[in-house]
Write an enzyme that holds these catalytic residues in place. Structure first.
Site, PDB file in Angstrom:
ATOM      1  N   SER A  98      16.989   4.484 -11.828  1.00 14.59           N
ATOM      2  CA  SER A  98      16.384   3.490 -10.923  1.00 14.59           C
ATOM      3  C   SER A  98      17.327   3.177  -9.763  1.00 14.59           C
ATOM      4  N   GLY A 137      11.982  -4.164  -0.622  1.00 19.77           N
ATOM      5  CA  GLY A 137      11.114  -5.302  -0.897  1.00 19.77           C
ATOM      6  C   GLY A 137       9.699  -5.084  -0.417  1.00 19.77           C
ATOM      7  N   SER A 145      -0.036  -4.641  -7.061  1.00 19.74           N
ATOM      8  CA  SER A 145      -0.776  -3.378  -6.863  1.00 19.74           C
ATOM      9  C   SER A 145      -1.410  -3.313  -5.485  1.00 19.74           C
ATOM     10  N   GLU A 371       6.368   1.307  -9.222  1.00 15.99           N
ATOM     11  CA  GLU A 371       5.982   2.441  -8.361  1.00 15.99           C
ATOM     12  C   GLU A 371       4.499   2.777  -8.527  1.00 15.99           C
ATOM     13  N   HIS A 374       0.147   2.630 -14.220  1.00 13.48           N
ATOM     14  CA  HIS A 374      -0.542   3.791 -14.813  1.00 13.48           C
ATOM     15  C   HIS A 374      -2.007   3.844 -14.339  1.00 13.48           C
TER      16      HIS A 374
HETATM   17  P1  TGC Z   1      -4.844   2.747   1.754  1.00 14.91           P
HETATM   18  O1  TGC Z   1      -5.825   2.299   2.785  1.00 14.91           O
HETATM   19  O2  TGC Z   1      -5.287   3.693   0.693  1.00 14.91           O
HETATM   20  O3  TGC Z   1      -3.575   3.410   2.461  1.00 14.91           O
HETATM   21  C1  TGC Z   1      -2.972   2.826   3.604  1.00 14.91           C
HETATM   22  C2  TGC Z   1      -2.381   3.959   4.431  1.00 14.91           C
HETATM   23  O4  TGC Z   1      -1.339   4.607   3.689  1.00 14.91           O
HETATM   24  C3  TGC Z   1      -1.671   5.997   3.450  1.00 14.91           C
HETATM   25  N1  TGC Z   1      -1.209   6.275   2.077  1.00 14.91           N
HETATM   26  C4  TGC Z   1      -0.091   6.946   1.801  1.00 14.91           C
HETATM   27  N2  TGC Z   1       0.796   7.557   2.616  1.00 14.91           N
HETATM   28  C5  TGC Z   1       1.855   8.162   2.015  1.00 14.91           C
HETATM   29  N3  TGC Z   1       2.061   8.159   0.690  1.00 14.91           N
HETATM   30  C6  TGC Z   1       1.204   7.538  -0.141  1.00 14.91           C
HETATM   31  N4  TGC Z   1       1.441   7.517  -1.466  1.00 14.91           N
HETATM   32  C7  TGC Z   1       0.052   6.900   0.399  1.00 14.91           C
HETATM   33  N5  TGC Z   1      -0.982   6.198  -0.124  1.00 14.91           N
HETATM   34  C8  TGC Z   1      -1.748   5.825   0.925  1.00 14.91           C
HETATM   35  C9  TGC Z   1      -3.165   6.075   3.629  1.00 14.91           C
HETATM   36  O5  TGC Z   1      -3.552   7.375   3.989  1.00 14.91           O
HETATM   37  C10 TGC Z   1      -3.377   5.069   4.750  1.00 14.91           C
HETATM   38  O6  TGC Z   1      -2.945   5.660   5.952  1.00 14.91           O
HETATM   39  P2  TGC Z   1      -3.605   5.279   7.371  1.00 14.91           P
HETATM   40  O7  TGC Z   1      -2.817   6.039   8.358  1.00 14.91           O
HETATM   41  O8  TGC Z   1      -5.046   5.706   7.259  1.00 14.91           O
HETATM   42  O9  TGC Z   1      -3.468   3.797   7.514  1.00 14.91           O
HETATM   43  O10 TGC Z   1      -4.186   1.432   1.123  1.00 14.91           O
HETATM   44  P3  TGC Z   1      -4.772   0.360   0.121  1.00 14.91           P
HETATM   45  O11 TGC Z   1      -4.400  -0.987   0.658  1.00 14.91           O
HETATM   46  O12 TGC Z   1      -6.227   0.627  -0.151  1.00 14.91           O
HETATM   47  O13 TGC Z   1      -3.904   0.599  -1.209  1.00 14.91           O
HETATM   48  C11 TGC Z   1      -3.974   1.772  -1.896  1.00 14.91           C
HETATM   49  C12 TGC Z   1      -3.067   1.747  -3.159  1.00 14.91           C
HETATM   50  C13 TGC Z   1      -3.594   0.786  -4.185  1.00 14.91           C
HETATM   51  C14 TGC Z   1      -3.099   3.151  -3.718  1.00 14.91           C
HETATM   52  C15 TGC Z   1      -1.618   1.425  -2.808  1.00 14.91           C
HETATM   53  O14 TGC Z   1      -1.464   0.280  -2.127  1.00 14.91           O
HETATM   54  C16 TGC Z   1      -0.684   1.507  -3.980  1.00 14.91           C
HETATM   55  O15 TGC Z   1      -0.084   2.575  -4.173  1.00 14.91           O
HETATM   56  N6  TGC Z   1      -0.434   0.408  -4.799  1.00 14.91           N
HETATM   57  C17 TGC Z   1       0.614   0.406  -5.792  1.00 14.91           C
HETATM   58  C18 TGC Z   1       1.768  -0.431  -5.259  1.00 14.91           C
HETATM   59  C19 TGC Z   1       3.103   0.138  -5.637  1.00 14.91           C
HETATM   60  O16 TGC Z   1       3.235   1.291  -6.045  1.00 14.91           O
HETATM   61  N7  TGC Z   1       4.148  -0.657  -5.469  1.00 14.91           N
HETATM   62  C20 TGC Z   1       5.461  -0.196  -5.730  1.00 14.91           C
HETATM   63  C21 TGC Z   1       6.486  -1.182  -5.232  1.00 14.91           C
HETATM   64  S1  TGC Z   1       8.119  -0.509  -5.133  1.00 14.91           S
HETATM   65  C22 TGC Z   1       8.603  -0.293  -6.710  1.00 14.91           C
HETATM   66  O17 TGC Z   1       7.907  -0.466  -7.643  1.00 14.91           O
HETATM   67  C23 TGC Z   1       9.990   0.143  -6.856  1.00 14.91           C
HETATM   68  S2  TGC Z   1      10.495   0.358  -8.492  1.00 14.91           S
HETATM   69  C24 TGC Z   1      12.096   0.673  -8.171  1.00 14.91           C
HETATM   70  C25 TGC Z   1      12.861   1.359  -9.233  1.00 14.91           C
HETATM   71  O18 TGC Z   1      12.732   2.617  -9.396  1.00 14.91           O
HETATM   72  O19 TGC Z   1      13.690   0.651  -9.843  1.00 14.91           O
HETATM   73  P1  FAD Z   2      -0.643  -6.446 -10.879  1.00 12.55           P
HETATM   74  O1  FAD Z   2      -0.882  -5.781  -9.585  1.00 12.55           O
HETATM   75  O2  FAD Z   2      -0.921  -7.923 -10.986  1.00 12.55           O
HETATM   76  O3  FAD Z   2      -1.464  -5.673 -11.998  1.00 12.55           O
HETATM   77  C1  FAD Z   2      -1.680  -6.229 -13.307  1.00 12.55           C
HETATM   78  C2  FAD Z   2      -2.651  -5.295 -14.045  1.00 12.55           C
HETATM   79  O4  FAD Z   2      -3.887  -5.204 -13.302  1.00 12.55           O
HETATM   80  C3  FAD Z   2      -2.123  -3.865 -14.151  1.00 12.55           C
HETATM   81  O5  FAD Z   2      -2.447  -3.332 -15.411  1.00 12.55           O
HETATM   82  C4  FAD Z   2      -2.875  -3.130 -13.061  1.00 12.55           C
HETATM   83  O6  FAD Z   2      -3.019  -1.736 -13.345  1.00 12.55           O
HETATM   84  C5  FAD Z   2      -4.208  -3.850 -13.070  1.00 12.55           C
HETATM   85  N1  FAD Z   2      -4.896  -3.716 -11.779  1.00 12.55           N
HETATM   86  C6  FAD Z   2      -4.519  -4.190 -10.573  1.00 12.55           C
HETATM   87  N2  FAD Z   2      -5.392  -3.847  -9.616  1.00 12.55           N
HETATM   88  C7  FAD Z   2      -6.347  -3.111 -10.233  1.00 12.55           C
HETATM   89  C8  FAD Z   2      -7.519  -2.436  -9.786  1.00 12.55           C
HETATM   90  N3  FAD Z   2      -7.895  -2.414  -8.492  1.00 12.55           N
HETATM   91  N4  FAD Z   2      -8.286  -1.788 -10.704  1.00 12.55           N
HETATM   92  C9  FAD Z   2      -7.911  -1.768 -12.013  1.00 12.55           C
HETATM   93  N5  FAD Z   2      -6.817  -2.367 -12.499  1.00 12.55           N
HETATM   94  C10 FAD Z   2      -6.029  -3.024 -11.607  1.00 12.55           C
HETATM   95  N6  FAD Z   2       8.660  -3.719  -6.408  1.00 12.55           N
HETATM   96  C11 FAD Z   2       9.292  -3.549  -5.222  1.00 12.55           C
HETATM   97  O7  FAD Z   2       8.718  -3.755  -4.142  1.00 12.55           O
HETATM   98  N7  FAD Z   2      10.600  -3.136  -5.185  1.00 12.55           N
HETATM   99  C12 FAD Z   2      11.312  -2.890  -6.320  1.00 12.55           C
HETATM  100  O8  FAD Z   2      12.493  -2.511  -6.257  1.00 12.55           O
HETATM  101  C13 FAD Z   2      10.669  -3.097  -7.573  1.00 12.55           C
HETATM  102  N8  FAD Z   2      11.375  -2.937  -8.742  1.00 12.55           N
HETATM  103  C14 FAD Z   2      10.776  -3.259  -9.921  1.00 12.55           C
HETATM  104  C15 FAD Z   2      11.556  -3.257 -11.090  1.00 12.55           C
HETATM  105  C16 FAD Z   2      10.980  -3.635 -12.308  1.00 12.55           C
HETATM  106  C17 FAD Z   2      11.827  -3.674 -13.539  1.00 12.55           C
HETATM  107  C18 FAD Z   2       9.609  -3.941 -12.371  1.00 12.55           C
HETATM  108  C19 FAD Z   2       8.957  -4.282 -13.686  1.00 12.55           C
HETATM  109  C20 FAD Z   2       8.830  -3.946 -11.226  1.00 12.55           C
HETATM  110  C21 FAD Z   2       9.418  -3.633  -9.979  1.00 12.55           C
HETATM  111  N9  FAD Z   2       8.688  -3.713  -8.792  1.00 12.55           N
HETATM  112  C22 FAD Z   2       9.310  -3.508  -7.578  1.00 12.55           C
HETATM  113  C23 FAD Z   2       7.315  -4.211  -8.793  1.00 12.55           C
HETATM  114  C24 FAD Z   2       6.281  -3.193  -9.240  1.00 12.55           C
HETATM  115  O9  FAD Z   2       6.047  -2.239  -8.260  1.00 12.55           O
HETATM  116  C25 FAD Z   2       4.988  -3.966  -9.587  1.00 12.55           C
HETATM  117  O10 FAD Z   2       5.245  -4.651 -10.786  1.00 12.55           O
HETATM  118  C26 FAD Z   2       3.791  -3.060  -9.732  1.00 12.55           C
HETATM  119  O11 FAD Z   2       3.432  -2.471  -8.500  1.00 12.55           O
HETATM  120  C27 FAD Z   2       2.567  -3.806 -10.316  1.00 12.55           C
HETATM  121  O12 FAD Z   2       2.367  -5.019  -9.671  1.00 12.55           O
HETATM  122  P2  FAD Z   2       2.191  -6.384 -10.554  1.00 12.55           P
HETATM  123  O13 FAD Z   2       3.303  -6.427 -11.539  1.00 12.55           O
HETATM  124  O14 FAD Z   2       2.052  -7.488  -9.594  1.00 12.55           O
HETATM  125  O15 FAD Z   2       0.866  -6.165 -11.369  1.00 12.55           O
END
Ligand code: TGC
Ligand code: FAD
Length: 392
Positions: A98, A137, A145, A371, A374
């Site tokens: 991570s 951030g 999500s 990230e 699931h």
């Molecule tokens: P949507 O309208 O689908 O997309 C907006 C724009 O982004 C483009 N796009 C991507 N581009 C590159 N890579 C991707 N994976 C992309 N996914 C979408 C898309 O083509 C569009 O482009 P444009 O030019 O047309 O504007 O956006 P939406 O608001 O409907 O959301 C889609 C969704 C749900 C898939 C997305 O928001 C999502 O992936 N949600 C999950 C959030 C997430 O993964 N958060 C992670 C936070 S960081 C973290 O967890 C770090 S952990 C750190 C560690 O390893 O310790």
């Molecule tokens: P929520 O979005 O509230 O989701 C809760 C549940 O609802 C999940 O099961 C989800 O699958 C479900 N759900 C949500 N929307 C839908 C839908 N449309 N349809 C069906 N089911 C849905 N974030 C950062 O920005 N930077 C980081 O460095 C970072 N590090 C992290 C480190 C740790 C240890 C952890 C646990 C998380 C970290 N995160 C980070 C945040 C992480 O990316 C979020 O926890 C993750 O994206 C899910 O968001 P949430 O926890 O708010 O869950």
């Protein structure tokens, strides 16, 4: 700590798909994990402490920004080497992977991809050595999500941006020298900023009491009228595509990383089951144990091939975000299931810190959530194949 000697499984001679550079990178990280991570990682998890001394060593290894060009103090390797580095680090612990994922794909990569040349030269060499630690951030207390609904805002004040809002669940936040912060501007467009520590109104409290990723620091980023210099805006990121592009890179690394955790669990269970006697025979001789081991190795082999092919596509810049989602989702679930099944093979011993399964299992509960959860990755695949958005 048990003295089990790790033997990396390779049932399909996947090794033959790797060139010398890949093998050298993998070997160096594997040796380092054996020497510097395995001996201390159980205690760090038990004490819920981040082993900060590893950061500089990770920098020396070339584990920060492995695929960023040498001009910026980075190794300039390809995507397969990056993947193999993540695999070996996560064999040690998901927290170590991570740290390297965030630094590489979520901090260095956005500066490299969306930053100005001045920003690249200013930050990348320091991040490459581990002199600077970075955070990313995106997630907010009420927007996980669905990051597109974020409420963190910047307002243009002439010579600076005024930043207000809060980010939650941020890896490395309490010790980060810089944070890449995603916020909406006055037109509602998502922009990225490099926020240095120490600015007035900026705090980064730690989130304590986690039962997962206990050797990783997690916290908040809180901005109360923070003045961010104009030159800290990433000029080439406009819209949610910016942060999501970074996530694609990090998700790719995770698809490889979790194979390392799965390999560690499988190998430990295999060795233990051949030595542990019950009913006058090794437990490896029971069909139910063999079913578990055979299925684990099958799933690891499939995951290796998925990751390798994805790596070749990324090397050609042809991997789609949906292909990356499929690999992240499949491989994390695979690793989590192997952690659970392998723990069962060890019986009661499996719950102790003498063996790595319980630790990997708890870590992987975060990995299957961050990230993109699931289920979100499943919906990304569903959207890609049906062209119908089921998110909202
Ligand atoms: P949507 O309208 O689908 O997309 C907006 C724009 O982004 C483009 N796009 C991507 N581009 C590159 N890579 C991707 N994976 C992309 N996914 C979408 C898309 O083509 C569009 O482009 P444009 O030019 O047309 O504007 O956006 P939406 O608001 O409907 O959301 C889609 C969704 C749900 C898939 C997305 O928001 C999502 O992936 N949600 C999950 C959030 C997430 O993964 N958060 C992670 C936070 S960081 C973290 O967890 C770090 S952990 C750190 C560690 O390893 O310790
Ligand atoms: P929520 O979005 O509230 O989701 C809760 C549940 O609802 C999940 O099961 C989800 O699958 C479900 N759900 C949500 N929307 C839908 C839908 N449309 N349809 C069906 N089911 C849905 N974030 C950062 O920005 N930077 C980081 O460095 C970072 N590090 C992290 C480190 C740790 C240890 C952890 C646990 C998380 C970290 N995160 C980070 C945040 C992480 O990316 C979020 O926890 C993750 O994206 C899910 O968001 P949430 O926890 O708010 O869950």
């Amino acid at each position: 700590m048990a003295t089990i000697k790790y033997k990396s499984p390779d049932y399909y001679q996947v090794d033959e798909l790797f060139n010398n550079e890949h093998k050298i990178a993998r070997g160096a990280v594997r040796d380092w994990v054996n020497k510097s991570v395995i001996p201390i990682i159980d205690e760090a998890n038990q004490k819920h402490e981040f082993p900060r001394h590893l950061v500089k060593e990770l920098g020396e290894l070339g584990a920060f920004g492995p695929y960023i060009p040498e001009k910026y103090g980075c190794p300039g390797m390809d995507q397969i080497s990056y993947g193999l580095i993540m695999q070996e680090l996560e064999r040690g612990d998901s927290a170590v992977r991570s740290m390297a994922s965030v630094q590489s794909s979520l901090v260095m990569y956005p500066i490299f991809k969306f930053g100005s040349e001045e920003q690249r030269m200013k930050y990348l060499p320091k991040l490459a050595t581990g002199e600077y630690i970075g955070a990313f951030g995106l997630t907010e207390p009420n927007h996980g999500s669905d990051p597109g609904s974020m409420i963190t805002r910047i307002v243009d004040k002439g010579d600076h941006y005024l930043l207000n809002g809060a980010k939650m669940w941020i890896t490395n936040s309490p010790i980060a020298d810089i944070s890449i912060v995603w916020a909406k501007d006055e037109e509602g467009i998502v922009r990225g900023l490099i926020v240095e520590k120490g600015l007035d109104g900026f705090t980064a409290p730690e989130t304590k009491g986690k039962w997962s990723l206990r050797a990783s620091l997690t916290g908040e980023l809180v901005f109360d009228n923070v003045k961010v210099p104009k030159e800290n805006l990433l000029p080439n990121a406009k819209g949610l595509r910016g942060p999501l592009t970074c996530l694609s890179s990090a998700r790719y690394g995770i698809a490889w990383g979790v194979i390392g955790a799965a390999m560690d669990c499988y190998d430990t269970a295999l060795q233990y089951s051949k030595e542990r006697m019950q009913f006058n025979k090794p437990i490896a001789g029971f069909q139910l144990t063999q079913k578990k081991l055979a299925e684990m190795l099958t799933e690891i082999t499939k995951a290796q091939l998925l990751a390798w092919r994805l790596g070749t596509l990324r090397n050609d810049d042809r991997a789609t975000p949906a292909q990356i989602s499929m690999a992240k989702r499949n491989n994390v679930e695979m690793a989590l299931k192997i952690a659970r099944d392998s723990r069962q093979i060890l019986g009661a011993m499996g719950i102790t810190g003498d063996y790595p399964m319980m630790r990997h299992m708890m870590n992987l509960e975060s990995v299957i959530t961050y990230e993109g959860t699931h289920d979100i990755h499943l919906l990304i695949t569903g959207y890609d194949i049906t062209e119908i958005n089921a998110f909202n």
